[in-house]
Scaffold this motif. Structure first.
Motif: not given
Length: 381
Positions: A108-118, A61-64, A50-54
């Motif tokens: 590199a850290q953001r690219d690796a993890h942020m999509p999954g976080v969001i 990264y998939g955020g708003a 639903l987009g709440f995490f981004g």
């Protein structure tokens, strides 16, 4: 009650979306989560969908890409669910843990993890607090000693929200000598399953029952030097920087809880008969509720005004400390009186106000105890 003075159309749309999610997908199920001691991963993935995490993160990264006001909207509306454990599970992920990755992480850290976080596939926890160090961050004892291209972590962390089920931990450890307070703490990314990291205990709490909370132990836990978040020795400043966001979020969540308590108590006192009339006919009760409602409304407006200033890039450290102290105490006062007005039924398990009375107690402690916040304010007067 609207805070439209400080919000734009996109914030109002978010308010409506979170409100629907709370009514349709949290309230009908959350009693079971209280019993289970955690929020199901499917629900967290749904929040990501639903987009709440981004809401605060960039579109790449998939955020708003929204601002501080969006964070406050999310926190307040989740607080209104009356399930503090559910609210804090999500808010630690969005605004207390993953922000360390986004603010200080390398590309590199953001690219690796942020999509999954969001998306909600990667759930985050932040591991700072220890058995002997809470609000006093400089007092942490967990160490990280360099060994070639790795750091070896030893120590323990306490009261870690999402500690059992998290996939990614943002961990504070000392990397320098004791005589360099403030310049000897480093933040590390530690992934679930890393050898030497273990969940020692899932803690049995007074409130926030649907939030998994753990004691973590690091025993010769080897972490690649590439997993440092930001600069070595600059972790204390990263923690202090994010405390402002964390405390604003907790204040907004607390006022959501306070308003929910007032709403359900108003319904109760208008229907509960005593001495031949509804409790609402008792002047002492209705005047007390009127005053509490006024104070909650004022605090909420203060929160949204400060969120707008923060979004505009202003320094609001003093005001955020005020909010954390004010709202942490006010929500406890509101819920105490609301439980009192419920009489004996307010003490029964299964009643929302009984659960809330347990949940809100931590609001005057977590994220910076009231006494610490008042000292922060006093320094800036």
């Amino acid at each position: 009650m609207s805070s439209v003075l400080f919000l734009e159309e996109e914030h109002e749309m978010l308010r409506d979306q979170v409100r629907r999610f709370v009514e349709e997908e949290i309230k009908p199920q959350a009693d079971a989560w209280e019993e289970d001691g955690h929020v199901p991963r499917a629900v967290l993935r749904r929040m990501g969908e639903l987009g709440f995490f981004g809401i605060r993160y960039p579109e790449q990264y998939g955020g708003a890409g929204m601002d501080t006001r969006a964070t406050v909207v999310l926190a307040e509306k989740l607080g209104r669910s009356t399930y503090g454990g559910v609210a804090i599970t999500a808010l630690v992920h969005t605004d207390m843990a993953s922000v360390h990755l986004f603010n200080a992480g390398s590309a590199a850290q953001r690219d690796a993890h942020m999509p999954g976080v969001i998306s909600g596939e990667t759930i985050c926890a932040v591991a700072i607090t220890e058995p002997g160090a809470g609000s006093d961050v400089k007092g942490i004892r967990t160490t990280a000693r360099r060994r070639g291209d790795t750091f070896v972590l030893n120590g323990s962390k306490m009261f870690i929200t999402n500690g059992v089920l998290a996939d990614l931990y943002c961990v504070a450890a000392k990397t320098g000598p004791e005589d360099m307070p403030g310049k000897n703490v480093t933040m590390f990314l530690v992934e679930k399953g890393t050898q030497g990291l273990k969940v020692a205990t899932q803690l049995d709490k007074h409130g926030w029952r649907s939030s998994d909370t753990a004691e973590l132990v690091f025993e010769d836990c080897e972490v690649p030097a590439a997993n440092i978040l930001g600069e070595e020795g600059r972790g204390f400043y990263a923690i202090m920087r994010n405390f402002q966001n964390e405390r604003l979020v907790i204040g907004a969540m607390a006022m959501g809880e306070a308003q929910a308590a007032l709403d359900l108590t108003l319904e109760h006192v208008k229907t509960r008969q005593a001495f031949g009339a509804p409790l609402w006919q008792k002047q002492a009760i209705r005047q007390r509720m009127a005053m509490l409602s006024a104070r909650v409304a004022a605090a909420r407006q203060f929160i949204y005004a400060v969120a707008k200033r923060d979004a505009d890039g202003e320094d609001v450290v003093r005001e955020v400390s005020m909010i954390k102290a004010l709202c942490g105490e006010l929500v406890n006062e509101v819920v105490y009186d609301c439980q009192q007005f419920h009489g004996g039924s307010g003490l029964m398990r299964g009643m929302a106000i009984e659960r809330m009375a347990r949940d809100v107690r931590v609001q005057a402690v977590g994220g910076g105890a009231t006494e610490v916040m008042l000292e922060e304010v006093a320094k800036r007067l």
